[in-house]
Write a protein that holds these residues in place. Structure first.
Motif, PDB file in Angstrom:
ATOM      1  N   GLU A  43     -10.726 -36.230 -58.859  1.00  0.00           N
ATOM      2  CA  GLU A  43     -10.288 -34.976 -59.959  1.00  0.00           C
ATOM      3  C   GLU A  43      -9.772 -35.591 -61.266  1.00  0.00           C
ATOM      4  O   GLU A  43      -8.840 -35.626 -62.026  1.00  0.00           O
ATOM      5  CB  GLU A  43      -8.988 -34.662 -59.323  1.00  0.00           C
ATOM      6  CG  GLU A  43      -9.056 -33.583 -58.111  1.00  0.00           C
ATOM      7  CD  GLU A  43      -7.729 -32.825 -57.636  1.00  0.00           C
ATOM      8  OE1 GLU A  43      -6.838 -33.100 -58.182  1.00  0.00           O
ATOM      9  OE2 GLU A  43      -7.945 -31.973 -56.647  1.00  0.00           O
ATOM     10  N   THR A 235     -13.060 -31.902 -61.226  1.00  0.00           N
ATOM     11  CA  THR A 235     -13.294 -31.809 -59.581  1.00  0.00           C
ATOM     12  C   THR A 235     -12.309 -30.675 -59.157  1.00  0.00           C
ATOM     13  O   THR A 235     -11.255 -30.537 -59.733  1.00  0.00           O
ATOM     14  CB  THR A 235     -13.656 -32.991 -58.828  1.00  0.00           C
ATOM     15  OG1 THR A 235     -12.468 -33.664 -58.899  1.00  0.00           O
ATOM     16  CG2 THR A 235     -14.701 -33.599 -59.573  1.00  0.00           C
ATOM     17  N   PHE A 236     -12.689 -30.237 -57.938  1.00  0.00           N
ATOM     18  CA  PHE A 236     -11.898 -29.219 -57.120  1.00  0.00           C
ATOM     19  C   PHE A 236     -11.661 -29.901 -55.717  1.00  0.00           C
ATOM     20  O   PHE A 236     -12.477 -30.219 -55.192  1.00  0.00           O
ATOM     21  CB  PHE A 236     -12.500 -27.897 -57.318  1.00  0.00           C
ATOM     22  CG  PHE A 236     -11.484 -26.979 -56.315  1.00  0.00           C
ATOM     23  CD1 PHE A 236     -10.578 -26.233 -56.912  1.00  0.00           C
ATOM     24  CD2 PHE A 236     -11.734 -26.564 -55.069  1.00  0.00           C
ATOM     25  CE1 PHE A 236      -9.634 -25.311 -56.197  1.00  0.00           C
ATOM     26  CE2 PHE A 236     -11.151 -25.752 -54.325  1.00  0.00           C
ATOM     27  CZ  PHE A 236      -9.942 -25.198 -54.783  1.00  0.00           C
ATOM     28  N   ASP A 237     -10.345 -29.765 -55.122  1.00  0.00           N
ATOM     29  CA  ASP A 237      -9.966 -30.437 -54.103  1.00  0.00           C
ATOM     30  C   ASP A 237     -10.329 -29.245 -53.004  1.00  0.00           C
ATOM     31  O   ASP A 237      -9.373 -28.445 -52.820  1.00  0.00           O
ATOM     32  CB  ASP A 237      -8.569 -30.933 -53.849  1.00  0.00           C
ATOM     33  CG  ASP A 237      -8.259 -31.296 -52.672  1.00  0.00           C
ATOM     34  OD1 ASP A 237      -8.929 -31.693 -51.873  1.00  0.00           O
ATOM     35  OD2 ASP A 237      -6.876 -31.803 -52.365  1.00  0.00           O
ATOM     36  N   GLN A 291     -16.152 -27.016 -61.174  1.00  0.00           N
ATOM     37  CA  GLN A 291     -16.249 -26.947 -59.940  1.00  0.00           C
ATOM     38  C   GLN A 291     -15.672 -25.604 -59.225  1.00  0.00           C
ATOM     39  O   GLN A 291     -15.867 -25.091 -58.387  1.00  0.00           O
ATOM     40  CB  GLN A 291     -16.063 -28.264 -59.180  1.00  0.00           C
ATOM     41  CG  GLN A 291     -17.058 -29.406 -59.351  1.00  0.00           C
ATOM     42  CD  GLN A 291     -16.838 -30.362 -58.371  1.00  0.00           C
ATOM     43  OE1 GLN A 291     -16.038 -30.208 -57.531  1.00  0.00           O
ATOM     44  NE2 GLN A 291     -17.540 -31.563 -58.600  1.00  0.00           N
ATOM     45  N   ILE A 292     -14.298 -25.137 -60.112  1.00  0.00           N
ATOM     46  CA  ILE A 292     -13.601 -24.265 -59.472  1.00  0.00           C
ATOM     47  C   ILE A 292     -14.290 -22.990 -59.573  1.00  0.00           C
ATOM     48  O   ILE A 292     -13.843 -21.899 -58.726  1.00  0.00           O
ATOM     49  CB  ILE A 292     -12.159 -24.210 -60.277  1.00  0.00           C
ATOM     50  CG1 ILE A 292     -11.277 -23.408 -59.591  1.00  0.00           C
ATOM     51  CG2 ILE A 292     -12.488 -23.510 -61.726  1.00  0.00           C
ATOM     52  CD1 ILE A 292     -10.050 -23.351 -60.406  1.00  0.00           C
ATOM     53  N   VAL A 295     -15.615 -21.872 -56.152  1.00  0.00           N
ATOM     54  CA  VAL A 295     -14.676 -21.455 -54.977  1.00  0.00           C
ATOM     55  C   VAL A 295     -14.957 -20.002 -54.670  1.00  0.00           C
ATOM     56  O   VAL A 295     -15.039 -19.171 -55.665  1.00  0.00           O
ATOM     57  CB  VAL A 295     -13.252 -21.571 -55.363  1.00  0.00           C
ATOM     58  CG1 VAL A 295     -12.259 -21.230 -54.412  1.00  0.00           C
ATOM     59  CG2 VAL A 295     -13.027 -23.178 -55.839  1.00  0.00           C
ATOM     60  N   TYR A 300      -8.665 -18.448 -55.268  1.00  0.00           N
ATOM     61  CA  TYR A 300      -8.149 -19.001 -56.324  1.00  0.00           C
ATOM     62  C   TYR A 300      -7.761 -17.992 -57.375  1.00  0.00           C
ATOM     63  O   TYR A 300      -8.130 -16.997 -57.638  1.00  0.00           O
ATOM     64  CB  TYR A 300      -8.649 -20.180 -57.042  1.00  0.00           C
ATOM     65  CG  TYR A 300      -9.898 -19.827 -57.867  1.00  0.00           C
ATOM     66  CD1 TYR A 300      -9.935 -19.790 -59.294  1.00  0.00           C
ATOM     67  CD2 TYR A 300     -11.174 -19.322 -57.258  1.00  0.00           C
ATOM     68  CE1 TYR A 300     -10.909 -19.462 -60.017  1.00  0.00           C
ATOM     69  CE2 TYR A 300     -12.276 -18.835 -58.132  1.00  0.00           C
ATOM     70  CZ  TYR A 300     -12.159 -19.170 -59.419  1.00  0.00           C
ATOM     71  OH  TYR A 300     -13.159 -18.593 -60.305  1.00  0.00           O
ATOM     72  N   ARG A 302      -7.090 -17.699 -61.699  1.00  0.00           N
ATOM     73  CA  ARG A 302      -7.168 -18.436 -63.104  1.00  0.00           C
ATOM     74  C   ARG A 302      -6.149 -18.521 -63.780  1.00  0.00           C
ATOM     75  O   ARG A 302      -5.359 -17.599 -63.586  1.00  0.00           O
ATOM     76  CB  ARG A 302      -8.475 -17.797 -63.771  1.00  0.00           C
ATOM     77  CG  ARG A 302      -9.866 -18.173 -63.228  1.00  0.00           C
ATOM     78  CD  ARG A 302     -10.986 -17.817 -64.213  1.00  0.00           C
ATOM     79  NE  ARG A 302     -10.816 -16.307 -64.548  1.00  0.00           N
ATOM     80  CZ  ARG A 302     -11.498 -15.559 -63.837  1.00  0.00           C
ATOM     81  NH1 ARG A 302     -12.039 -15.665 -62.803  1.00  0.00           N
ATOM     82  NH2 ARG A 302     -11.259 -14.129 -64.282  1.00  0.00           N
TER      83      ARG A 302
END
Length: 609
Positions: A43, A235-237, A291-292, A295, A300, A302
């Motif tokens: 990240e 990056t996205f976890d 990357q989000i 999803v 998620y 914003r």
């Protein structure tokens, strides 16, 4: 660790995560290469981690090894660690292994433990091992029990069998045991064969260097190859997502990377099973947000551009029992007051949120089941019986929301000389919704006017020690305070311009109007008047002597206005306040506080329970 111990190509190995503090605490020797820290990026933040094992192979090249449960090793953070270790091993011309419960089976582990427990030496081992090749030639398939019987005339049976198992364990560590430890379980009756020392070693199947499927893994073609930078942004976890959404996220990310690498959208869409229009939108959004954007929708939220003060105000207005519409929330006076306050604090004009922003905020609030239950008027969880002080302290703002209503009772009022002056009495009460405590109540012989409403608010905000004294009540009436919100119906005295000027403009109290033809919206105060009608008549003179004519009872008892008010307040203080359902005066307490209640600076005092 046993897999490394019995691997014929491993020359030496050691723990890579043992630091000086850990070794000192548990009295362990510090390996030569420990701690072996590997840097990686997760990240967009740099981190370091210590691999489980480091060592050297027989040809002198280094190796790194990780072990753990596969579900844990498939986490995004652990995948980033493994990728960094794999690249470091490639840079050093070495090897990287990952061992999990799927690649290191229970059968192999059992066999290695079985051999390792029997690999210890003993004094007579060298003598037995010297004559063992004579009775058990290289390459001969034989059972351990049978081989032990061949030397039973020279050595004790137990010592011969122990020596045979140690020879088998040494042969397994050298790669000269002709047996698949993945398929068979070692025992005394299992046929075994040993290869000669000069025979080529038997190497077990190598462990993988990654847990990603082959389609998701890009092998390192050159040592100088840098990580992919096709997708901008952080990056996205994905470990925070449920399993179905996590798999969909990796699928979307894989498809976007292929398109950005030069593949056509049509071929990628057909291969990954994604509609071409959806893939085109994913690629466009990923270029903007990172990357989000991959999803799945709804997983998620914003970041919103709505000011937190407006968001909190919208949440409070949405949760009101009046069930305000989106338009009513946007045009509410409290929203304008928040905008004025923000403009004064920041020194720049702050405009109201747009209708779209309010609609988006309300749609997000509808996803909260607790908030929707409160908005729909669902019953709250029953509160267990508590001490008086703990219950009071658990209420942040007792008078935050109040209800007011007027009611009529068919009661005759006479003068001291016995003349009838009224046959109907008008009453009004202001009650706290959360506590069920009566903050104020007034009586009038004629229809209530604006002056009576103002008198009711005055009684609500003042201490009632004097009123309790002159009416002869047996208990105190410690409920008082300035309400933050008064919930009323469409009565003229409640909706008049004069009442609005006094309550809203001067006192800073918010007034809310109930929907028409909906008495259930003011259920608390309606229930109060129904209870008062039943209990108050019991305190009237002659009410328990079988006199059912109201006028006769009033004249016989001399029910003047003063006596009627005395019975009215006694019914509130000594009956209602002491009732088990509405007990608010069990123990006299000091006021909880005189600070703001959190809404427009309303001062709230304590109630007792």
């Amino acid at each position: 660790m046993l897999w490394l111990e019995y691997h014929p190509l491993v020359a030496s190995y050691a723990r890579g995560d043992i630091g000086p503090e850990f070794a000192t605490k548990y009295r362990l020797p510090i390996p030569q290469h420990a701690p072996f820290a590997i840097g990686y990026t997760f990240e967009n933040n740099p981190h370091h981690y210590l691999p489980d094992f480091v060592g050297t192979l027989a040809d002198g090249t280094p190796f790194l090894a990780e072990a753990g449960m596969e579900d844990d090793k498939r986490g995004d953070r652990n995948l980033a660690k493994a990728e960094a270790a794999r690249r470091l091993a490639c840079l050093q011309q070495g090897t990287f292994w990952i061992g999990t419960e799927r690649t290191l089976t229970k059968r192999r582990h059992y066999n290695l433990v079985f051999l390792h427990a029997r690999r210890k030496t003993f004094p007579a081992f060298s003598d037995i091992a010297a004559v063992l090749p004579e009775v058990w030639p290289w390459g001969e398939m034989a059972e351990v029990a049978e081989v032990a019987s061949r030397l039973s005339h020279q050595f004790p049976q137990e010592m011969v069998e122990a020596a045979i198992w140690k020879v088998v364990a040494d042969a397994a560590a050298q790669g000269h045991l002709l047996l698949d430890l993945e398929q068979y379980t070692l025992s005394r009756t299992l046929p075994l064969a040993l290869l000669p020392p000069d025979a080529p070693v038997l190497v077990p199947s190598p462990l993988p260097d990654t847990l990603l499927p082959e389609s998701e893994t890009t092998r390192v073609a050159a040592i100088e190859r840098q990580p992919s930078t096709l997708i901008p942004g952080p990056t996205f976890d994905a470990s925070t997502l449920p399993e179905p959404q996590r798999a969909q996220f990796h699928r979307n990310l894989r498809a976007v990377e292929q398109v950005l690498a030069g593949a056509t959208q049509s071929s990628v869409a057909e291969k990954e099973g994604i509609p071409r229009s959806t893939l085109s939108r994913l690629v466009s959004r990923t270029r903007e947000r990172g990357q989000i954007a991959c999803v799945p929708h709804g997983s998620y939220r914003r970041a919103t551009s709505l000011h937190p003060a407006f968001a909190e105000c919208i949440r409070r207005l949405f949760g009101l029992p009046t069930r305000l519409t989106m338009t009513a929330i946007r045009e509410h006076t409290e929203m304008q007051q928040v905008a004025a306050r923000l403009s004064k604090e920041t020194g720049t004009p702050v405009s109201l949120p747009s209708y779209k922003q309010v609609r988006t905020a309300v749609q997000h609030l509808k996803l909260d089941p607790d908030l929707m239950a409160m908005r729909e008027g669902a019953k709250s969880v029953a509160r267990p019986r508590e001490s008086a002080e703990s219950f009071v302290l658990s209420i942040p703002a007792p008078a935050l929301l109040t209800q007011v209503d007027e009611h009529t009772m068919d009661l005759y009022v006479v003068t001291p000389s016995g003349e009838t002056v009224a046959s109907r009495v008008h009453a009004a009460a202001l009650i706290c919704v959360k506590m069920g405590a009566i903050l104020g109540a007034v009586l009038a012989l004629g229809p209530l006017k604006e002056e009576d409403y103002m008198r009711l608010v005055k009684v609500c905000m003042e201490r009632k020690d004097h009123l309790v004294g002159i009416t002869g009540c047996e208990h105190s009436w410690p409920c008082f305070g300035k309400p933050a919100i008064i919930f009323h119906d469409r009565g003229k005295i409640f909706t008049s311009e004069r009442a609005r000027q006094v309550l809203v403009d001067r006192l800073g109290i918010i007034t809310e109007q109930a929907p028409p033809y909906a008495p259930s919206a003011k259920g608390t105060v309606e229930t109060l008047f129904r209870w008062m009608t039943e209990r108050f008549e019991k305190r009237l003179p002659n009410s328990s002597y079988g006199v059912h004519d109201a006028e006769t009872a009033a004249q016989a008892g001399g029910m003047t206005l003063e006596e009627l008010e005395r019975c009215f307040y006694q019914a509130i203080v000594d009956d209602y306040q002491r009732d088990a359902r509405y007990d608010t005066t069990t123990t006299p307490l000091h006021p909880v506080g005189t600070g703001g209640s959190g809404v427009r600076g309303a001062t709230v005092f304590g109630f007792t329970r």
